[in-house]
Enzyme design. Structure first.
Site, PDB file in Angstrom:
ATOM      1  CE  LYS A  93       8.689 -35.939  68.600  1.00 32.77           C
ATOM      2  NZ  LYS A  93       7.888 -37.084  68.112  1.00 32.77           N
TER       3      LYS A  93
ATOM      4  CG  HIS B 213     -10.219 -36.806  63.241  1.00 33.97           C
ATOM      5  ND1 HIS B 213      -8.913 -36.391  63.121  1.00 33.97           N
ATOM      6  CD2 HIS B 213     -10.643 -37.082  61.975  1.00 33.97           C
ATOM      7  CE1 HIS B 213      -8.567 -36.385  61.851  1.00 33.97           C
ATOM      8  NE2 HIS B 213      -9.587 -36.811  61.129  1.00 33.97           N
TER       9      HIS B 213
END
Length: 364
Positions: free
Chosen positions: A91, A197
Protein backbone atom coordinates in the site's frame (compact mmCIF):
# COMPACT_ATOMS: atom_id res chain seq x y z
CA UNK A 1 9.91 9.41 21.41
CA UNK A 2 11.96 9.21 18.20
CA UNK A 3 15.12 7.45 17.08
CA UNK A 4 18.16 9.17 15.53
CA UNK A 5 16.40 9.37 12.14
CA UNK A 6 13.50 11.30 13.64
CA UNK A 7 11.06 8.44 12.99
CA UNK A 8 8.54 7.63 15.67
CA UNK A 9 9.70 4.82 17.93
CA UNK A 10 6.14 3.50 17.91
CA UNK A 11 6.26 3.21 14.12
CA UNK A 12 9.60 1.41 14.20
CA UNK A 13 8.29 -0.98 16.85
CA UNK A 14 5.29 -1.73 14.65
CA UNK A 15 7.53 -2.36 11.67
CA UNK A 16 10.13 -4.61 13.26
CA UNK A 17 8.66 -6.17 16.39
CA UNK A 18 4.88 -6.15 16.74
CA UNK A 19 2.34 -8.61 15.37
CA UNK A 20 1.15 -5.83 13.05
CA UNK A 21 4.60 -5.62 11.47
CA UNK A 22 6.67 -8.14 9.59
CA UNK A 23 6.87 -5.96 6.48
CA UNK A 24 9.52 -6.73 3.88
CA UNK A 25 10.17 -3.15 2.84
CA UNK A 26 9.05 0.40 3.59
CA UNK A 27 10.10 3.24 1.30
CA UNK A 28 9.88 6.91 2.28
CA UNK A 29 9.55 8.99 -0.89
CA UNK A 30 10.13 12.70 -1.35
CA UNK A 31 10.28 14.99 -4.37
CA UNK A 32 10.87 18.55 -3.28
CA UNK A 33 10.11 20.07 -6.69
CA UNK A 34 6.54 18.74 -6.75
CA UNK A 35 5.97 18.61 -3.00
CA UNK A 36 5.53 14.82 -3.00
CA UNK A 37 5.77 13.08 0.35
CA UNK A 38 4.76 9.44 0.21
CA UNK A 39 5.20 6.12 1.97
CA UNK A 40 5.21 2.82 0.08
CA UNK A 41 4.87 -0.23 2.31
CA UNK A 42 5.41 -3.77 1.03
CA UNK A 43 4.19 -6.30 3.55
CA UNK A 44 4.68 -9.55 1.65
CA UNK A 45 5.65 -10.85 -1.78
CA UNK A 46 5.20 -14.51 -0.83
CA UNK A 47 2.40 -14.98 -3.35
CA UNK A 48 3.78 -12.58 -5.95
CA UNK A 49 4.36 -8.84 -6.47
CA UNK A 50 2.71 -6.70 -3.81
CA UNK A 51 -0.54 -5.15 -5.02
CA UNK A 52 -2.48 -2.35 -3.34
CA UNK A 53 -3.82 1.13 -3.90
CA UNK A 54 -2.50 4.63 -3.27
CA UNK A 55 -4.24 6.71 -0.61
CA UNK A 56 -3.97 10.52 -0.81
CA UNK A 57 -4.86 11.93 2.60
CA UNK A 58 -3.98 14.93 4.82
CA UNK A 59 -2.40 13.01 7.70
CA UNK A 60 -1.77 15.03 10.83
CA UNK A 61 1.78 13.69 11.14
CA UNK A 62 4.27 11.71 9.09
CA UNK A 63 4.21 9.00 11.74
CA UNK A 64 0.45 8.65 11.28
CA UNK A 65 0.97 8.24 7.54
CA UNK A 66 3.61 5.54 8.02
CA UNK A 67 1.43 3.67 10.50
CA UNK A 68 -1.53 3.77 8.09
CA UNK A 69 0.60 2.50 5.21
CA UNK A 70 1.87 -0.38 7.35
CA UNK A 71 -1.63 -1.39 8.45
CA UNK A 72 -3.11 -1.09 4.98
CA UNK A 73 -0.27 -3.05 3.36
CA UNK A 74 -0.64 -5.88 5.83
CA UNK A 75 -4.35 -5.95 5.14
CA UNK A 76 -3.68 -6.22 1.41
CA UNK A 77 -1.58 -9.36 1.95
CA UNK A 78 -4.55 -11.02 3.61
CA UNK A 79 -7.04 -9.63 1.10
CA UNK A 80 -5.08 -10.84 -1.91
CA UNK A 81 -4.53 -14.25 -0.33
CA UNK A 82 -8.23 -14.70 0.42
CA UNK A 83 -9.16 -13.51 -3.07
CA UNK A 84 -7.01 -16.28 -4.54
CA UNK A 85 -4.68 -13.84 -6.29
CA UNK A 86 -1.03 -14.45 -7.05
CA UNK A 87 -0.08 -11.19 -5.36
CA UNK A 88 1.30 -10.15 -2.03
CA UNK A 89 0.24 -7.06 -0.13
CA UNK A 90 1.40 -3.50 -0.42
CA UNK A 91 0.00 0.00 0.00
CA UNK A 92 1.10 3.55 -0.56
CA UNK A 93 0.00 6.80 1.02
CA UNK A 94 0.63 10.30 -0.27
CA UNK A 95 0.62 12.92 2.46
CA UNK A 96 -1.50 15.94 1.60
CA UNK A 97 -4.92 17.28 0.77
CA UNK A 98 -5.87 15.83 -2.63
CA UNK A 99 -8.13 18.81 -3.32
CA UNK A 100 -5.30 21.27 -2.77
CA UNK A 101 -1.98 19.46 -3.23
CA UNK A 102 -2.58 17.02 -6.09
CA UNK A 103 -0.82 18.10 -9.30
CA UNK A 104 0.33 16.43 -12.48
CA UNK A 105 3.95 16.97 -11.46
CA UNK A 106 3.36 15.30 -8.10
CA UNK A 107 1.66 12.28 -9.66
CA UNK A 108 4.44 11.89 -12.21
CA UNK A 109 7.01 12.02 -9.41
CA UNK A 110 5.01 9.41 -7.53
CA UNK A 111 4.96 7.19 -10.63
CA UNK A 112 8.74 7.38 -10.79
CA UNK A 113 8.97 6.32 -7.14
CA UNK A 114 6.81 3.25 -7.75
CA UNK A 115 8.77 2.42 -10.91
CA UNK A 116 12.03 2.53 -8.95
CA UNK A 117 10.88 -0.63 -7.12
CA UNK A 118 11.09 -2.59 -10.35
CA UNK A 119 7.72 -4.33 -10.09
CA UNK A 120 7.85 -5.38 -6.43
CA UNK A 121 4.85 -3.10 -5.89
CA UNK A 122 1.88 -2.60 -8.23
CA UNK A 123 -0.30 0.41 -7.44
CA UNK A 124 -3.94 1.35 -8.05
CA UNK A 125 -6.62 3.77 -6.79
CA UNK A 126 -7.67 4.24 -3.19
CA UNK A 127 -9.16 7.01 -1.06
CA UNK A 128 -8.27 10.33 -2.65
CA UNK A 129 -6.99 8.91 -5.96
CA UNK A 130 -8.92 8.18 -9.11
CA UNK A 131 -8.62 6.63 -12.55
CA UNK A 132 -7.35 9.88 -14.03
CA UNK A 133 -4.58 9.98 -11.42
CA UNK A 134 -3.46 6.46 -12.32
CA UNK A 135 -3.36 7.47 -15.99
CA UNK A 136 -0.89 10.21 -15.07
CA UNK A 137 1.26 7.98 -12.84
CA UNK A 138 1.30 5.30 -15.56
CA UNK A 139 3.18 7.68 -17.84
CA UNK A 140 6.17 7.08 -15.57
CA UNK A 141 5.37 3.59 -14.26
CA UNK A 142 4.32 0.41 -16.05
CA UNK A 143 3.25 -1.15 -12.72
CA UNK A 144 0.12 1.00 -12.46
CA UNK A 145 -3.41 -0.42 -12.60
CA UNK A 146 -6.84 1.15 -12.23
CA UNK A 147 -6.23 3.13 -15.44
CA UNK A 148 -8.92 4.25 -17.84
CA UNK A 149 -9.98 1.99 -20.71
CA UNK A 150 -8.60 4.61 -23.10
CA UNK A 151 -5.18 4.06 -21.54
CA UNK A 152 -5.29 0.27 -21.51
CA UNK A 153 -6.90 -0.11 -18.10
CA UNK A 154 -10.06 -1.47 -16.57
CA UNK A 155 -11.50 1.79 -15.30
CA UNK A 156 -13.31 2.29 -12.02
CA UNK A 157 -12.75 -0.69 -9.68
CA UNK A 158 -15.44 0.48 -7.25
CA UNK A 159 -18.10 -1.24 -9.39
CA UNK A 160 -16.80 -4.71 -8.58
CA UNK A 161 -15.88 -3.71 -5.03
CA UNK A 162 -19.54 -2.94 -4.40
CA UNK A 163 -20.60 -6.16 -6.12
CA UNK A 164 -18.30 -8.17 -3.83
CA UNK A 165 -19.65 -6.48 -0.70
CA UNK A 166 -23.14 -7.29 -1.91
CA UNK A 167 -22.13 -10.96 -2.25
CA UNK A 168 -20.72 -10.83 1.28
CA UNK A 169 -24.06 -9.51 2.53
CA UNK A 170 -25.90 -12.32 0.78
CA UNK A 171 -23.57 -14.88 2.37
CA UNK A 172 -24.08 -13.28 5.78
CA UNK A 173 -27.85 -13.47 5.35
CA UNK A 174 -27.58 -17.11 4.30
CA UNK A 175 -25.49 -17.96 7.37
CA UNK A 176 -27.54 -16.01 9.90
CA UNK A 177 -31.09 -16.24 8.57
CA UNK A 178 -30.88 -19.28 6.27
CA UNK A 179 -31.69 -17.31 3.12
CA UNK A 180 -29.39 -15.12 0.98
CA UNK A 181 -32.25 -12.94 -0.24
CA UNK A 182 -32.04 -9.36 1.06
CA UNK A 183 -35.55 -8.27 0.10
CA UNK A 184 -37.15 -6.51 3.06
CA UNK A 185 -33.88 -6.27 5.00
CA UNK A 186 -32.94 -2.85 6.35
CA UNK A 187 -29.36 -1.94 5.40
CA UNK A 188 -27.49 1.11 6.68
CA UNK A 189 -24.61 2.39 4.57
CA UNK A 190 -22.08 4.80 6.09
CA UNK A 191 -20.31 6.45 3.17
CA UNK A 192 -21.91 6.65 -0.27
CA UNK A 193 -18.89 7.66 -2.30
CA UNK A 194 -17.10 5.61 -4.93
CA UNK A 195 -18.26 2.23 -3.60
CA UNK A 196 -21.25 3.04 -1.44
CA UNK A 197 -23.43 4.53 -4.14
CA UNK A 198 -23.01 1.39 -6.30
CA UNK A 199 -23.92 -0.75 -3.29
CA UNK A 200 -27.14 1.23 -2.87
CA UNK A 201 -28.22 0.21 -6.35
CA UNK A 202 -27.55 -3.51 -5.77
CA UNK A 203 -29.62 -3.44 -2.59
CA UNK A 204 -32.52 -1.50 -4.06
CA UNK A 205 -32.62 -3.81 -7.07
CA UNK A 206 -33.20 -6.71 -4.66
CA UNK A 207 -35.85 -4.88 -2.68
CA UNK A 208 -33.90 -3.99 0.46
CA UNK A 209 -34.66 -0.90 2.52
CA UNK A 210 -31.65 1.43 2.46
CA UNK A 211 -30.59 4.11 4.95
CA UNK A 212 -27.50 6.21 4.26
CA UNK A 213 -25.21 8.82 5.73
CA UNK A 214 -22.06 10.59 4.56
CA UNK A 215 -19.98 13.48 5.87
CA UNK A 216 -20.29 15.05 2.41
CA UNK A 217 -23.72 16.51 1.79
CA UNK A 218 -23.25 16.35 -1.98
CA UNK A 219 -22.71 12.57 -1.84
CA UNK A 220 -25.98 12.11 0.04
CA UNK A 221 -27.78 14.46 -2.31
CA UNK A 222 -26.58 12.52 -5.37
CA UNK A 223 -27.99 9.25 -4.00
CA UNK A 224 -31.29 10.82 -2.95
CA UNK A 225 -31.69 12.48 -6.34
CA UNK A 226 -31.18 9.13 -8.08
CA UNK A 227 -33.09 7.03 -5.54
CA UNK A 228 -35.74 9.04 -3.68
CA UNK A 229 -36.86 5.90 -1.84
CA UNK A 230 -33.61 5.92 0.15
CA UNK A 231 -33.62 7.48 3.64
CA UNK A 232 -30.77 9.66 4.94
CA UNK A 233 -29.78 10.25 8.56
CA UNK A 234 -27.56 12.95 10.02
CA UNK A 235 -24.44 10.95 10.82
CA UNK A 236 -22.94 7.56 11.58
CA UNK A 237 -23.96 7.84 15.24
CA UNK A 238 -27.59 8.01 14.17
CA UNK A 239 -27.16 5.23 11.62
CA UNK A 240 -25.69 2.64 13.97
CA UNK A 241 -28.54 3.28 16.41
CA UNK A 242 -31.26 3.08 13.75
CA UNK A 243 -34.23 0.99 14.82
CA UNK A 244 -34.74 -2.27 12.95
CA UNK A 245 -31.36 -2.21 11.22
CA UNK A 246 -30.41 -5.66 9.88
CA UNK A 247 -27.07 -4.92 8.22
CA UNK A 248 -24.55 -2.14 8.84
CA UNK A 249 -22.18 -1.38 5.95
CA UNK A 250 -19.19 0.85 6.78
CA UNK A 251 -17.99 2.11 3.39
CA UNK A 252 -15.74 5.04 4.29
CA UNK A 253 -12.59 5.12 6.45
CA UNK A 254 -11.57 2.40 8.91
CA UNK A 255 -11.62 2.05 12.68
CA UNK A 256 -15.39 2.49 12.90
CA UNK A 257 -15.99 -0.67 14.96
CA UNK A 258 -14.69 0.36 18.35
CA UNK A 259 -15.42 0.39 22.07
CA UNK A 260 -18.02 3.14 21.62
CA UNK A 261 -19.84 1.99 18.49
CA UNK A 262 -20.13 -1.77 19.05
CA UNK A 263 -22.19 -1.57 22.29
CA UNK A 264 -24.86 0.59 20.62
CA UNK A 265 -24.94 -1.05 17.19
CA UNK A 266 -28.45 -2.31 16.40
CA UNK A 267 -27.59 -4.37 13.32
CA UNK A 268 -27.13 -8.13 13.42
CA UNK A 269 -24.60 -8.13 10.56
CA UNK A 270 -21.64 -5.89 9.74
CA UNK A 271 -20.55 -6.13 6.12
CA UNK A 272 -19.00 -3.14 4.38
CA UNK A 273 -16.34 -1.90 1.99
CA UNK A 274 -14.12 0.10 4.38
CA UNK A 275 -10.66 -1.26 5.12
CA UNK A 276 -9.50 -1.99 8.67
CA UNK A 277 -12.93 -1.61 10.26
CA UNK A 278 -11.86 -3.13 13.59
CA UNK A 279 -10.32 -0.35 15.68
CA UNK A 280 -8.14 -2.74 17.68
CA UNK A 281 -7.64 -6.47 18.34
CA UNK A 282 -10.47 -7.78 20.44
CA UNK A 283 -13.29 -5.86 18.75
CA UNK A 284 -14.17 -8.97 16.76
CA UNK A 285 -14.83 -10.78 20.05
CA UNK A 286 -16.96 -7.88 21.28
CA UNK A 287 -19.07 -8.22 18.13
CA UNK A 288 -19.38 -11.99 18.60
CA UNK A 289 -20.33 -11.57 22.25
CA UNK A 290 -23.20 -9.31 21.18
CA UNK A 291 -24.34 -11.84 18.58
CA UNK A 292 -23.32 -9.60 15.68
CA UNK A 293 -22.00 -11.43 12.62
CA UNK A 294 -18.94 -9.72 11.16
CA UNK A 295 -18.02 -10.36 7.52
CA UNK A 296 -14.25 -9.64 7.41
CA UNK A 297 -13.71 -6.43 5.48
CA UNK A 298 -10.74 -7.55 3.43
CA UNK A 299 -12.67 -10.57 2.20
CA UNK A 300 -15.87 -8.89 1.09
CA UNK A 301 -14.26 -5.76 -0.39
CA UNK A 302 -11.87 -7.72 -2.63
CA UNK A 303 -13.83 -7.15 -5.84
CA UNK A 304 -11.78 -4.10 -6.70
CA UNK A 305 -8.42 -5.78 -6.25
CA UNK A 306 -9.65 -8.73 -8.32
CA UNK A 307 -10.36 -6.24 -11.09
CA UNK A 308 -7.05 -4.37 -10.98
CA UNK A 309 -5.08 -7.63 -10.79
CA UNK A 310 -6.84 -8.84 -13.92
CA UNK A 311 -5.83 -5.64 -15.67
CA UNK A 312 -2.23 -6.81 -15.64
CA UNK A 313 -3.17 -9.74 -17.88
CA UNK A 314 -5.63 -8.07 -20.25
CA UNK A 315 -8.84 -7.00 -18.55
CA UNK A 316 -12.06 -8.96 -19.02
CA UNK A 317 -15.01 -7.65 -16.97
CA UNK A 318 -17.08 -10.83 -17.16
CA UNK A 319 -14.12 -12.92 -15.98
CA UNK A 320 -13.61 -10.53 -13.06
CA UNK A 321 -17.26 -10.51 -12.11
CA UNK A 322 -17.27 -14.31 -12.05
CA UNK A 323 -14.29 -14.25 -9.68
CA UNK A 324 -15.90 -11.56 -7.52
CA UNK A 325 -19.10 -13.61 -7.26
CA UNK A 326 -17.05 -16.27 -5.48
CA UNK A 327 -16.80 -13.89 -2.51
CA UNK A 328 -20.17 -15.37 -1.56
CA UNK A 329 -18.66 -18.85 -1.21
CA UNK A 330 -15.48 -17.59 0.43
CA UNK A 331 -17.46 -15.70 3.06
CA UNK A 332 -19.59 -18.75 3.83
CA UNK A 333 -16.43 -20.86 4.16
CA UNK A 334 -15.03 -18.38 6.68
CA UNK A 335 -18.19 -18.50 8.76
CA UNK A 336 -18.04 -22.31 8.71
CA UNK A 337 -14.37 -22.29 9.76
CA UNK A 338 -15.14 -19.84 12.55
CA UNK A 339 -17.89 -22.11 13.86
CA UNK A 340 -15.72 -25.23 13.65
CA UNK A 341 -12.74 -23.58 15.38
CA UNK A 342 -14.82 -21.67 17.92
CA UNK A 343 -13.34 -18.32 16.92
CA UNK A 344 -14.69 -15.06 15.42
CA UNK A 345 -14.89 -14.84 11.61
CA UNK A 346 -12.06 -12.29 11.46
CA UNK A 347 -9.71 -14.74 13.16
CA UNK A 348 -10.87 -17.55 10.88
CA UNK A 349 -10.16 -15.48 7.77
CA UNK A 350 -6.71 -14.62 9.09
CA UNK A 351 -5.92 -18.30 9.64
CA UNK A 352 -6.93 -19.23 6.11
CA UNK A 353 -4.94 -16.37 4.57
CA UNK A 354 -1.87 -17.07 6.71
CA UNK A 355 -1.98 -20.72 5.71
CA UNK A 356 -1.93 -19.82 2.02
CA UNK A 357 0.98 -17.38 2.48
CA UNK A 358 2.93 -19.91 4.58
CA UNK A 359 2.45 -22.61 1.97
CA UNK A 360 3.70 -20.23 -0.73
CA UNK A 361 6.82 -19.37 1.28
CA UNK A 362 7.44 -23.04 1.99
CA UNK A 363 7.31 -23.94 -1.68
CA UNK A 364 10.05 -21.52 -2.67
Amino acid sequence: MTDVTGASADVLHTLFQSDQGGHEQVVLCQDRASGLKAVIAIHSTALGPALGGTRFYPYATEAEAVADALNLARGMSYKNAMAGLDHGGGKAVIIGDPERDKTEELLLAYGRMVASLGGRYVTACDVGTYVADMDVAARECRWTTGRSPENGGAGDSSVLTAFGVYQGMRASAQHLWGDPVLRGRKVGIAGVGKVGHHLVRHLLDEGAEVVITDVRAEAVRRVLDQHPEVTAVADTEALIRAEGLDIYAPCALGGVLNDLSVPVLTAKVVCGAANNQLAHPGVEKDLADRGILYAPDYVVNAGGVIQVADELHGFDFDRCKTKAAKIFDTTLAIFARAKDDGIPPAAAADRIAEQRMAEARGSR
